[in-house]
Scaffold this active site. Structure first.
Site, mmCIF file in Angstrom:
data_model
loop_
_atom_site.group_PDB
_atom_site.id
_atom_site.type_symbol
_atom_site.label_atom_id
_atom_site.label_comp_id
_atom_site.label_asym_id
_atom_site.label_seq_id
_atom_site.Cartn_x
_atom_site.Cartn_y
_atom_site.Cartn_z
ATOM 1 N N GLU A 260 0.601 -1.314 -0.610
ATOM 2 C CA GLU A 260 -0.277 0.014 0.232
ATOM 3 C C GLU A 260 0.785 1.296 0.369
ATOM 4 O OE1 GLU A 260 -3.617 -0.035 2.259
ATOM 5 O OE2 GLU A 260 -3.893 -2.209 1.856
HETATM 6 N N1 COS Z 1 -6.693 11.500 -3.531
HETATM 7 C C1 COS Z 1 -6.974 11.842 -4.420
HETATM 8 N N2 COS Z 1 -6.636 11.920 -6.284
HETATM 9 C C2 COS Z 1 -5.409 12.022 -5.486
HETATM 10 C C3 COS Z 1 -4.371 11.453 -4.717
HETATM 11 C C4 COS Z 1 -5.776 11.550 -4.136
HETATM 12 N N3 COS Z 1 -4.682 10.548 -2.669
HETATM 13 N N4 COS Z 1 -3.140 11.638 -5.048
HETATM 14 C C5 COS Z 1 -3.161 11.924 -6.317
HETATM 15 N N5 COS Z 1 -4.069 12.132 -6.705
HETATM 16 C C6 COS Z 1 -4.419 12.636 -8.356
HETATM 17 C C7 COS Z 1 -3.416 13.958 -8.451
HETATM 18 O O1 COS Z 1 -4.245 14.977 -8.159
HETATM 19 C C8 COS Z 1 -3.480 13.895 -9.923
HETATM 20 O O2 COS Z 1 -4.594 14.124 -10.520
HETATM 21 P P1 COS Z 1 -4.334 15.449 -11.525
HETATM 22 O O3 COS Z 1 -3.199 15.160 -12.192
HETATM 23 O O4 COS Z 1 -5.901 14.825 -12.927
HETATM 24 O O5 COS Z 1 -4.347 16.581 -10.298
HETATM 25 C C9 COS Z 1 -2.866 12.463 -10.319
HETATM 26 O O6 COS Z 1 -3.825 11.568 -9.423
HETATM 27 C C10 COS Z 1 -1.571 11.872 -10.334
HETATM 28 O O7 COS Z 1 -0.997 12.065 -9.519
HETATM 29 P P2 COS Z 1 0.388 12.523 -9.019
HETATM 30 O O8 COS Z 1 0.839 13.559 -10.292
HETATM 31 O O9 COS Z 1 0.754 13.119 -7.926
HETATM 32 O O10 COS Z 1 1.117 11.320 -9.574
HETATM 33 P P3 COS Z 1 2.321 10.720 -10.052
HETATM 34 O O11 COS Z 1 2.534 9.849 -10.902
HETATM 35 O O12 COS Z 1 3.908 11.791 -9.178
HETATM 36 O O13 COS Z 1 2.283 9.835 -8.079
HETATM 37 C C11 COS Z 1 2.688 9.143 -6.372
HETATM 38 C C12 COS Z 1 1.845 9.851 -6.936
HETATM 39 C C13 COS Z 1 3.443 8.674 -6.440
HETATM 40 C C14 COS Z 1 2.315 8.820 -5.072
HETATM 41 C C15 COS Z 1 1.467 7.705 -7.142
HETATM 42 O O14 COS Z 1 2.355 6.946 -7.687
HETATM 43 C C16 COS Z 1 1.756 6.366 -5.265
HETATM 44 O O15 COS Z 1 0.880 6.543 -4.435
HETATM 45 N N6 COS Z 1 1.770 5.103 -6.178
HETATM 46 C C17 COS Z 1 2.301 4.207 -5.037
HETATM 47 C C18 COS Z 1 0.830 2.675 -5.010
HETATM 48 C C19 COS Z 1 0.775 1.889 -4.192
HETATM 49 O O16 COS Z 1 0.701 2.678 -3.474
HETATM 50 N N7 COS Z 1 1.331 0.758 -5.106
HETATM 51 C C20 COS Z 1 1.230 0.137 -3.876
HETATM 52 C C21 COS Z 1 0.328 -0.733 -4.894
HETATM 53 S S1 COS Z 1 -1.412 -1.385 -4.015
HETATM 54 S S2 COS Z 1 -0.766 -3.115 -2.771
#
Ligand code: COS
Length: 390
Positions: free
Chosen positions: A373
């Protein structure tokens, strides 16, 4: 209690009678039901099917869900308290509870249509069925926008193709929330989340992973080959899937933080009890400062982790954005879980290295809380971005 200007709100340290009752019920279940057989389930990688069924009957599988949709209508604070108690004893069972509650039921409740909730959420929240959340892929774990799984728009259905990795509940779930790319040219804004039923033609469950920890939970690769998913199974608007995944994971991280907290406090309680029983150099080992200081560090760090978990839960329950708080809670609590379980094994000495004393299992279980996660590194991305945002 005011904290930094990026962290919000006040914090209430008093639990309601209902929250205490939930915590006590989870504690009783963990001690009286889960404890029995936990070592055997870990050894043989046996899924706690009966135990999960009972947790469903007690209302622990859809804790935060509206009773109209089969849930228990509790708050996130109650969820944290229950997760801590269950995880003290059996982190394999608690991850099943966490995924079903926060990644599947909560996401469906918050973003699903009325029809989707009636059809899918009700049995999941009642614990009659188990859900899974399919985001990770062989080449997309942390970099979640790089989805290779495709959901081609075919008019009244999506044609789903691809492979998902490390899916918790992969072998035991009936309902899968699957993240897939529909419009590659739109990047993350082209991603959808589809509700996929086990048994749909072309849906396949791959081999079970042989894991270091949480061995009682079943983790599988899931494959989709030309699976026809009806359009009405898409959650939200076209292209909402990535935001759905991020928002849902943010809540999931509170559950995993509470799981890490429980692993740590479970190990601490075992180490404390052992330190009072075990004699060395003519006195119980807790009377040696080397051990007493370890216990002091463990208890202090666990309390700090507990406060972060409860803070994240309270911010979520207040209806505020909780991304920052949930990532802080997960980052810190998972670090505490790892450090505390290592020390708990150390306090137990040679006994800590054998299964019978439970702490070696808790140490193995702790590691995944720094990975799933969202790894600790991903939590630091979320935290630093929130802090540095104007
Ligand atoms: N709630 C709603 N929307 C969200 C959000 C949240 N908590 N976090 C980010 N977003 C949205 C952003 O607003 C953005 O949308 P817009 O471009 O339309 O504004 C979009 O999602 C992309 O966000 P961002 O540009 O921050 O994406 P990145 O590619 O930089 O990635 C991370 C951000 C690294 C934080 C994300 O890819 C992530 O959490 N990765 C890990 C995933 C994970 O937990 N994997 C485990 C698998 S499940 S066991």
């Amino acid at each position: 209690m005011r904290t930094t200007n990026k962290l919000q709100g006040t914090m209430n340290f008093e639990f309601t009678e209902e929250q205490i009752a939930v915590r006590d019920a989870a504690r009783d279940f963990a001690q009286n039901v889960l404890k029995h057989g936990v070592i055997e389930r870990d050894t043989h990688q046996r899924f706690p099917a009966d135990e999960i069924k009972q947790l469903g009957e007690l209302g622990f599988m859809g804790m935060m869900i509206d009773p109209n949709y089969g849930g228990s209508g509790m708050d996130t604070v109650s969820y944290v308290l229950a997760m801590e108690e269950l995880s003290k004893v059996d982190a394999s069972a608690s991850v099943v509870v966490s995924v079903n509650n926060s990644l599947v039921c909560w996401g469906l409740d918050k973003y699903g249509s009325v029809e989707q909730k009636q059809k899918y959420l009700v049995p999941l929240a009642k614990g009659e069925k188990i859900g899974a959340f399919c985001l990770s892929e062989p080449e997309a774990g942390s970099d979640a926008t790089s989805q290779r799984t495709t959901a081609e728009d075919k008019g009244d259905y999506y044609l789903l193709n691809g492979t998902k990795n490390w899916i918790t509940n992969g072998g035991s779930a009936s309902t899968y929330l699957v993240i897939a790319q529909t419009h590659p040219e739109k990047g993350h804004r082209g991603i959808n989340c589809l509700i996929v039923e086990r048994g749909m033609e072309g849906f396949m469950v791959g081999a079970k992973e042989d894991k270091l920890g949480i061995r009682g939970s079943d983790t599988h690769t899931i494959m989709f080959q030309d699976v026809k998913v009806p359009k009405e199974n898409r959650i939200g608007e076209d292209g909402f899937g990535f935001k759905f995944a991020m928002s849902t994971l943010s809540g999931g991280r509170i559950g995993i933080a509470a799981q890490a907290l429980g692993i740590a406090s479970g190990a601490y309680e075992l180490a404390l009890a052992y330190s009072k029983e075990r004699q060395a150099f003519g006195k119980p080992i807790h009377e040696h400062q080397a051990i007493a200081f370890k216990l002091a560090d463990m208890a202090t760090e666990i309390e700090a982790a507990r406060l972060l978990c409860l803070k994240a839960a309270q911010v979520k329950d207040a209806g505020e954005n909780f991304d920052l708080e949930s990532s802080m809670a997960k980052l810190f609590a998972s670090r505490v879980a790892m450090a505390t379980t290592i020390e708990a094994v150390q306090i137990h000495g040679g006994y800590g290295f054998v299964k019978e004393y439970h702490v070696e299992r808790l140490m193995r279980d702790a590691k995944i809380t720094q990975i799933y996660e969202g790894t600790s590194e991903i939590q630091k991305i979320v935290i630093s971005r929130a802090l540095l945002k104007d």
